[in-house]
Design a protein around this motif. Sequence first.
Motif, PDB file in Angstrom:
ATOM      1  N   GLU A 121       0.832  -1.204   0.000  1.00 45.44           N
ATOM      2  CA  GLU A 121       0.000   0.000   0.000  1.00 45.44           C
ATOM      3  C   GLU A 121       0.870   1.259   0.000  1.00 45.44           C
ATOM      4  O   GLU A 121       0.651   2.186  -0.789  1.00 45.44           O
ATOM      5  CB  GLU A 121      -0.930   0.000   1.210  1.00 45.44           C
ATOM      6  CG  GLU A 121      -1.841   1.210   1.267  1.00 45.44           C
ATOM      7  CD  GLU A 121      -2.825   1.157   2.414  1.00 45.44           C
ATOM      8  OE1 GLU A 121      -3.869   1.823   2.296  1.00 45.44           O
ATOM      9  OE2 GLU A 121      -2.559   0.467   3.434  1.00 45.44           O
ATOM     10  N   THR A 122       1.862   1.295   0.856  1.00 44.31           N
ATOM     11  CA  THR A 122       2.764   2.450   0.920  1.00 44.31           C
ATOM     12  C   THR A 122       3.545   2.605  -0.378  1.00 44.31           C
ATOM     13  O   THR A 122       3.683   3.711  -0.904  1.00 44.31           O
ATOM     14  CB  THR A 122       3.727   2.304   2.116  1.00 44.31           C
ATOM     15  OG1 THR A 122       2.957   2.262   3.317  1.00 44.31           O
ATOM     16  CG2 THR A 122       4.723   3.447   2.178  1.00 44.31           C
ATOM     17  N   PHE A 123       4.037   1.491  -0.905  1.00 39.53           N
ATOM     18  CA  PHE A 123       4.850   1.507  -2.120  1.00 39.53           C
ATOM     19  C   PHE A 123       4.079   2.102  -3.292  1.00 39.53           C
ATOM     20  O   PHE A 123       4.597   2.945  -4.020  1.00 39.53           O
ATOM     21  CB  PHE A 123       5.300   0.075  -2.438  1.00 39.53           C
ATOM     22  CG  PHE A 123       6.362  -0.037  -3.490  1.00 39.53           C
ATOM     23  CD1 PHE A 123       7.689   0.226  -3.198  1.00 39.53           C
ATOM     24  CD2 PHE A 123       6.047  -0.453  -4.776  1.00 39.53           C
ATOM     25  CE1 PHE A 123       8.680   0.106  -4.162  1.00 39.53           C
ATOM     26  CE2 PHE A 123       7.027  -0.582  -5.745  1.00 39.53           C
ATOM     27  CZ  PHE A 123       8.342  -0.302  -5.436  1.00 39.53           C
ATOM     28  N   ILE A 124       2.832   1.681  -3.477  1.00 40.39           N
ATOM     29  CA  ILE A 124       2.078   2.162  -4.639  1.00 40.39           C
ATOM     30  C   ILE A 124       1.537   3.573  -4.448  1.00 40.39           C
ATOM     31  O   ILE A 124       1.247   4.257  -5.425  1.00 40.39           O
ATOM     32  CB  ILE A 124       0.944   1.192  -5.042  1.00 40.39           C
ATOM     33  CG1 ILE A 124      -0.125   1.090  -3.956  1.00 40.39           C
ATOM     34  CG2 ILE A 124       1.503  -0.178  -5.414  1.00 40.39           C
ATOM     35  CD1 ILE A 124      -1.352   0.307  -4.367  1.00 40.39           C
ATOM     36  N   GLN A 125       1.424   4.021  -3.215  1.00 38.49           N
ATOM     37  CA  GLN A 125       0.885   5.357  -2.955  1.00 38.49           C
ATOM     38  C   GLN A 125       1.947   6.442  -2.836  1.00 38.49           C
ATOM     39  O   GLN A 125       1.621   7.627  -2.841  1.00 38.49           O
ATOM     40  CB  GLN A 125       0.043   5.345  -1.675  1.00 38.49           C
ATOM     41  CG  GLN A 125      -1.244   4.578  -1.815  1.00 38.49           C
ATOM     42  CD  GLN A 125      -2.062   4.572  -0.534  1.00 38.49           C
ATOM     43  OE1 GLN A 125      -1.615   5.017   0.520  1.00 38.49           O
ATOM     44  NE2 GLN A 125      -3.265   4.050  -0.630  1.00 38.49           N
ATOM     45  N   THR A 126       3.205   6.051  -2.750  1.00 43.77           N
ATOM     46  CA  THR A 126       4.276   7.023  -2.540  1.00 43.77           C
ATOM     47  C   THR A 126       4.912   7.407  -3.871  1.00 43.77           C
ATOM     48  O   THR A 126       5.450   6.548  -4.568  1.00 43.77           O
ATOM     49  CB  THR A 126       5.356   6.455  -1.600  1.00 43.77           C
ATOM     50  OG1 THR A 126       4.739   6.061  -0.371  1.00 43.77           O
ATOM     51  CG2 THR A 126       6.442   7.481  -1.327  1.00 43.77           C
ATOM     52  N   PRO A 127       4.879   8.684  -4.208  1.00 40.36           N
ATOM     53  CA  PRO A 127       5.529   9.111  -5.454  1.00 40.36           C
ATOM     54  C   PRO A 127       7.028   9.340  -5.244  1.00 40.36           C
ATOM     55  O   PRO A 127       7.488   9.549  -4.124  1.00 40.36           O
ATOM     56  CB  PRO A 127       4.830  10.438  -5.771  1.00 40.36           C
ATOM     57  CG  PRO A 127       4.435  10.979  -4.436  1.00 40.36           C
ATOM     58  CD  PRO A 127       4.130   9.770  -3.567  1.00 40.36           C
ATOM     59  N   PHE A 128       7.771   9.316  -6.352  1.00 42.75           N
ATOM     60  CA  PHE A 128       9.185   9.671  -6.330  1.00 42.75           C
ATOM     61  C   PHE A 128       9.278  11.164  -6.077  1.00 42.75           C
ATOM     62  O   PHE A 128       8.619  11.975  -6.718  1.00 42.75           O
ATOM     63  CB  PHE A 128       9.836   9.294  -7.660  1.00 42.75           C
ATOM     64  CG  PHE A 128      11.274   9.697  -7.792  1.00 42.75           C
ATOM     65  CD1 PHE A 128      12.198   9.405  -6.804  1.00 42.75           C
ATOM     66  CD2 PHE A 128      11.708  10.367  -8.921  1.00 42.75           C
ATOM     67  CE1 PHE A 128      13.540   9.768  -6.928  1.00 42.75           C
ATOM     68  CE2 PHE A 128      13.043  10.734  -9.066  1.00 42.75           C
ATOM     69  CZ  PHE A 128      13.952  10.434  -8.067  1.00 42.75           C
ATOM     70  N   GLU A 129      10.117  11.548  -5.144  1.00 43.36           N
ATOM     71  CA  GLU A 129      10.267  12.942  -4.751  1.00 43.36           C
ATOM     72  C   GLU A 129      11.029  13.780  -5.778  1.00 43.36           C
ATOM     73  O   GLU A 129      10.835  14.987  -5.878  1.00 43.36           O
ATOM     74  CB  GLU A 129      10.983  12.999  -3.399  1.00 43.36           C
ATOM     75  CG  GLU A 129      10.974  14.331  -2.721  1.00 43.36           C
ATOM     76  CD  GLU A 129      11.583  14.220  -1.332  1.00 43.36           C
ATOM     77  OE1 GLU A 129      12.794  14.464  -1.206  1.00 43.36           O
ATOM     78  OE2 GLU A 129      10.835  13.891  -0.393  1.00 43.36           O
ATOM     79  N   GLY A 130      11.903  13.136  -6.545  1.00 46.82           N
ATOM     80  CA  GLY A 130      12.687  13.877  -7.523  1.00 46.82           C
ATOM     81  C   GLY A 130      13.675  14.812  -6.845  1.00 46.82           C
ATOM     82  O   GLY A 130      14.251  14.479  -5.816  1.00 46.82           O
ATOM     83  N   GLY A 131      13.847  15.985  -7.428  1.00 43.03           N
ATOM     84  CA  GLY A 131      14.741  16.986  -6.832  1.00 43.03           C
ATOM     85  C   GLY A 131      16.149  16.458  -6.622  1.00 43.03           C
ATOM     86  O   GLY A 131      16.763  15.917  -7.541  1.00 43.03           O
TER      87      GLY A 131
END
Length: 143
Positions: A121-131
Amino acid sequence: MNISIGNDHAGPDYKFAIVKFLEDQGHQITNHGTDTENSVDYPDFAHPVAQDIVKGKADLAIVICGSAQGVSMTVNKYEQVRGAVCWTKEIAGLARQHNDANILCIPARFTSIPQAVAMVETFIQTPFEGGRHEGRVKKISCS
Protein backbone atom coordinates in the motif's frame (compact mmCIF):
# COMPACT_ATOMS: atom_id res chain seq x y z
CA MET A 1 -2.42 1.08 -12.28
CA ASN A 2 -0.94 -2.02 -13.91
CA ILE A 3 1.04 -4.08 -11.41
CA SER A 4 3.03 -7.22 -12.11
CA ILE A 5 3.65 -9.77 -9.35
CA GLY A 6 5.78 -12.88 -9.09
CA ASN A 7 6.69 -15.27 -6.31
CA ASP A 8 8.33 -18.56 -5.55
CA HIS A 9 7.12 -21.30 -3.20
CA ALA A 10 7.70 -19.11 -0.11
CA GLY A 11 5.10 -16.58 -1.21
CA PRO A 12 1.78 -17.92 -2.52
CA ASP A 13 -0.21 -16.87 0.56
CA TYR A 14 1.45 -13.45 0.45
CA LYS A 15 0.65 -13.09 -3.22
CA PHE A 16 -3.01 -14.07 -2.76
CA ALA A 17 -3.46 -11.46 -0.01
CA ILE A 18 -1.62 -8.77 -1.99
CA VAL A 19 -3.52 -9.48 -5.21
CA LYS A 20 -6.84 -9.31 -3.36
CA PHE A 21 -5.85 -5.99 -1.77
CA LEU A 22 -4.72 -4.54 -5.11
CA GLU A 23 -7.76 -5.75 -7.05
CA ASP A 24 -10.04 -4.33 -4.35
CA GLN A 25 -8.30 -1.00 -5.00
CA GLY A 26 -9.05 -1.28 -8.74
CA HIS A 27 -5.57 -2.16 -9.98
CA GLN A 28 -4.89 -4.53 -12.89
CA ILE A 29 -2.63 -7.44 -11.91
CA THR A 30 -0.40 -9.67 -14.02
CA ASN A 31 0.47 -12.81 -12.06
CA HIS A 32 3.75 -14.52 -12.89
CA GLY A 33 4.02 -16.40 -9.60
CA THR A 34 3.41 -19.93 -8.52
CA ASP A 35 0.19 -20.74 -6.67
CA THR A 36 1.60 -23.64 -4.65
CA GLU A 37 4.31 -24.31 -2.07
CA ASN A 38 5.99 -26.88 -4.35
CA SER A 39 9.65 -25.94 -4.77
CA VAL A 40 10.36 -23.78 -7.83
CA ASP A 41 13.21 -21.58 -9.05
CA TYR A 42 12.64 -17.90 -8.19
CA PRO A 43 14.34 -16.52 -11.36
CA ASP A 44 11.63 -18.19 -13.46
CA PHE A 45 9.12 -15.82 -11.85
CA ALA A 46 11.28 -12.74 -11.29
CA HIS A 47 12.47 -12.36 -14.90
CA PRO A 48 8.95 -11.99 -16.38
CA VAL A 49 8.08 -9.40 -13.72
CA ALA A 50 11.18 -7.34 -14.54
CA GLN A 51 10.42 -7.66 -18.25
CA ASP A 52 6.94 -6.25 -17.63
CA ILE A 53 8.55 -3.13 -16.17
CA VAL A 54 11.09 -2.84 -19.01
CA LYS A 55 8.42 -3.30 -21.72
CA GLY A 56 6.06 -0.82 -20.05
CA LYS A 57 3.42 -3.47 -19.35
CA ALA A 58 3.53 -2.67 -15.62
CA ASP A 59 3.77 0.64 -13.80
CA LEU A 60 5.12 -1.01 -10.65
CA ALA A 61 5.82 -4.58 -9.59
CA ILE A 62 6.22 -6.90 -6.64
CA VAL A 63 8.38 -10.00 -6.23
CA ILE A 64 8.34 -12.36 -3.26
CA CYS A 65 10.69 -15.09 -2.08
CA GLY A 66 11.95 -16.30 1.28
CA SER A 67 14.63 -13.66 1.86
CA ALA A 68 13.86 -11.39 -1.12
CA GLN A 69 17.58 -11.46 -1.95
CA GLY A 70 17.34 -13.87 -4.88
CA VAL A 71 14.44 -12.10 -6.56
CA SER A 72 16.10 -8.73 -5.95
CA MET A 73 19.34 -9.87 -7.56
CA THR A 74 17.38 -11.22 -10.51
CA VAL A 75 15.21 -8.17 -11.21
CA ASN A 76 18.10 -5.76 -10.72
CA LYS A 77 19.91 -7.28 -13.72
CA TYR A 78 17.60 -5.11 -15.87
CA GLU A 79 18.81 -1.55 -16.45
CA GLN A 80 15.41 0.14 -16.04
CA VAL A 81 14.60 -1.77 -12.87
CA ARG A 82 15.22 -0.54 -9.36
CA GLY A 83 14.18 -3.37 -7.08
CA ALA A 84 14.20 -2.68 -3.35
CA VAL A 85 14.26 -5.29 -0.58
CA CYS A 86 11.92 -3.94 2.10
CA TRP A 87 10.71 -5.29 5.43
CA THR A 88 8.74 -2.30 6.75
CA LYS A 89 6.33 0.14 5.17
CA GLU A 90 8.68 2.98 6.08
CA ILE A 91 11.50 1.44 4.04
CA ALA A 92 9.08 0.78 1.16
CA GLY A 93 8.05 4.43 1.22
CA LEU A 94 11.64 5.67 1.21
CA ALA A 95 12.54 3.27 -1.61
CA ARG A 96 9.88 4.96 -3.76
CA GLN A 97 10.39 8.50 -2.49
CA HIS A 98 14.19 8.66 -2.62
CA ASN A 99 15.23 5.87 -5.00
CA ASP A 100 12.32 5.73 -7.47
CA ALA A 101 12.13 1.97 -6.86
CA ASN A 102 9.75 0.30 -9.29
CA ILE A 103 9.82 -3.24 -7.90
CA LEU A 104 9.11 -4.05 -4.26
CA CYS A 105 11.00 -7.18 -3.13
CA ILE A 106 9.32 -8.83 -0.14
CA PRO A 107 11.04 -11.35 2.18
CA ALA A 108 8.21 -13.75 3.05
CA ARG A 109 10.14 -15.55 5.75
CA PHE A 110 10.89 -12.32 7.61
CA THR A 111 7.61 -10.39 7.33
CA SER A 112 3.98 -11.13 8.08
CA ILE A 113 1.24 -10.98 5.48
CA PRO A 114 -0.28 -7.83 7.07
CA GLN A 115 3.20 -6.20 6.99
CA ALA A 116 3.58 -7.14 3.34
CA VAL A 117 0.19 -5.68 2.41
CA ALA A 118 1.03 -2.48 4.31
CA MET A 119 4.33 -2.26 2.41
CA VAL A 120 2.52 -2.69 -0.90
CA GLU A 121 0.00 0.00 0.00
CA THR A 122 2.76 2.45 0.92
CA PHE A 123 4.85 1.51 -2.12
CA ILE A 124 2.08 2.16 -4.64
CA GLN A 125 0.88 5.36 -2.95
CA THR A 126 4.28 7.02 -2.54
CA PRO A 127 5.53 9.11 -5.45
CA PHE A 128 9.18 9.67 -6.33
CA GLU A 129 10.27 12.94 -4.75
CA GLY A 130 12.69 13.88 -7.52
CA GLY A 131 14.74 16.99 -6.83
CA ARG A 132 18.01 16.20 -5.09
CA HIS A 133 17.33 12.47 -5.54
CA GLU A 134 17.03 12.68 -9.35
CA GLY A 135 20.78 12.82 -10.02
CA ARG A 136 21.47 10.00 -7.58
CA VAL A 137 18.95 7.74 -9.24
CA LYS A 138 20.45 8.48 -12.66
CA LYS A 139 23.85 7.36 -11.31
CA ILE A 140 22.43 3.90 -10.50
CA SER A 141 22.39 2.92 -14.17
CA CYS A 142 25.64 1.53 -15.59
CA SER A 143 25.25 3.16 -19.01
